[in-house]
Design an enzyme around this catalytic site. Sequence first.
Site, PDB file in Angstrom:
ATOM      1  N   CYS A  32       0.861  -1.182   0.000  1.00 28.60           N
ATOM      2  CA  CYS A  32       0.000   0.000   0.000  1.00 28.60           C
ATOM      3  C   CYS A  32       0.899   1.234   0.000  1.00 28.60           C
ATOM      4  CB  CYS A  32      -0.906  -0.006   1.225  1.00 28.60           C
ATOM      5  SG  CYS A  32      -2.019   1.407   1.273  1.00 28.60           S
ATOM      6  N   LEU A  33       1.157   1.742  -1.169  1.00 23.09           N
ATOM      7  CA  LEU A  33       1.969   2.945  -1.347  1.00 23.09           C
ATOM      8  C   LEU A  33       1.274   3.775  -2.421  1.00 23.09           C
ATOM      9  CD1 LEU A  33       4.643   4.272  -0.414  1.00 23.09           C
ATOM     10  CD2 LEU A  33       5.771   3.108  -2.311  1.00 23.09           C
TER      11      LEU A  33
END
Length: 197
Positions: free
Chosen positions: A112-113
Amino acid sequence: MIRLFKEKEKLREIAESSDGRAPVKKLSAGELRLHKDISELNLPESCGISFPNGKDDLLNFEITIRPDEGFYGGGDFVFSFEVPLMYPHEAPKVKCKTKVYHPNIDLAGNVCLNILREDWNPVLNINTIIYGLYHLFTQPSHEDPLNPDAAALLRASSQGFQAVVRHVMTNGYRGETYHPLFMQHMKAASYHQSRLK
């Protein structure tokens, strides 16, 4: 007949090249940009790059991150990069190959970036992604998690979170489940929060 035609075409191309060698494969615009990005990498000392398929395959490589501080200090975390031919107009696909107890990385290796998803734009580069991944290990976030259990524990108790991270880094996972120490810290954090209310 078609095979003979291909052989004649190949011989003609070799004859047309100035030094008699086979012509070099032309790179796409994305491959040229990627070549530039990789040649200009400015990695933190605790990061490394490798090319499992050889340096001729720039579209697939691995980055190893070894944080020297924070919850994950002393660990080795390997990420695979799969760069699309439409790069930089499309973001690379990045997966964590190391099982890690992290609020922003799930057990399947998804990361999750935001710059790998909705905030990607062609101005960004490989260096930006690597620094973003490094930042996940120095400043994990409990907001917008991929691993809700890890995020809940980080939110409730940073000491409990650190203990579970250390335990998992030392002893690893058993299949897809965490060690029982995780549940002990979750119960303790829940109890502590209920007493504060």
